[in-house]
Design a protein around this motif. Structure first.
Motif, PDB file in Angstrom:
ATOM      1  N   MET A  14      39.489  40.824  36.396  1.00  0.00           N
ATOM      2  CA  MET A  14      40.542  42.120  36.423  1.00  0.00           C
ATOM      3  C   MET A  14      40.127  43.221  35.278  1.00  0.00           C
ATOM      4  SD  MET A  14      42.690  41.381  38.446  1.00  0.00           S
ATOM      5  CE  MET A  14      42.288  40.119  39.579  1.00  0.00           C
ATOM      6  N   LEU A  15      39.662  42.698  34.079  1.00  0.00           N
ATOM      7  CA  LEU A  15      39.315  43.728  33.453  1.00  0.00           C
ATOM      8  C   LEU A  15      38.093  44.801  33.619  1.00  0.00           C
ATOM      9  CD1 LEU A  15      39.503  45.057  30.505  1.00  0.00           C
ATOM     10  CD2 LEU A  15      37.819  43.218  29.352  1.00  0.00           C
ATOM     11  N   GLY A  16      37.007  43.888  34.397  1.00  0.00           N
ATOM     12  CA  GLY A  16      35.948  44.680  34.879  1.00  0.00           C
ATOM     13  C   GLY A  16      36.383  45.691  36.182  1.00  0.00           C
ATOM     14  N   ALA A  17      37.330  44.949  36.949  1.00  0.00           N
ATOM     15  CA  ALA A  17      37.852  45.899  37.945  1.00  0.00           C
ATOM     16  C   ALA A  17      38.631  47.302  37.551  1.00  0.00           C
ATOM     17  CB  ALA A  17      38.708  45.016  38.861  1.00  0.00           C
ATOM     18  N   THR A  18      39.373  47.012  36.368  1.00  0.00           N
ATOM     19  CA  THR A  18      40.090  48.221  35.733  1.00  0.00           C
ATOM     20  C   THR A  18      39.034  49.044  35.331  1.00  0.00           C
ATOM     21  OG1 THR A  18      41.791  46.658  35.262  1.00  0.00           O
ATOM     22  CG2 THR A  18      41.943  48.646  34.044  1.00  0.00           C
TER      23      THR A  18
END
Length: 118
Positions: A14-18
């Motif tokens: 999720m952090l990478g996608a954000t």
């Protein structure tokens, strides 16, 4: 341990996608106003995304918990069976020894017994 790894994995995902989304928005050839609108929409979607992630991790933790309890119950049942088998074997062996001792006592009283040595 798997639950912790899964949570870390999904959190990193999720952090990478954000970060990827924000980077894409900032380098995209758009006007400032359009970029700010997209950023606002993305920021507004983050709480829902975090809730979905939390729900997913909770479901996975519940599944792991159920699996652990089932494995524990199966292990406990096998242990009970092993203990019961051990008790039965000990009782049978004890009975065999008692029978042998009784036979030995009878043989020692009988002078014609073939078990006596000269």
């Amino acid at each position: 341990m798997s639950n912790n790894r899964s949570g870390v994995f999904f959190g990193g995902l999720m952090l990478g996608a954000t970060i990827g989304t924000l980077t894409g928005l900032l380098v995209a050839p758009r006007t400032g106003r359009e970029t700010r609108k997209l950023l606002k929409k993305s920021a507004d979607a983050l709480p829902e995304l975090a809730e979905d992630l939390s729900t997913s991790v909770q479901l996975q933790a519940d599944r792991l918990s159920v699996s652990a309890v089932r494995n524990w119950d199966e292990t406990l049942e096998r242990l009970r069976d092993a203990i019961a088998s051990g008790i039965e074997a000990t009782q049978r062996e004890s009975q065999v020894l008692k029978t042998q001792n009784t036979d030995d006592d009878i043989d020692s009283e009988d002078p014609n017994s073939p078990h006596l040595s000269n």
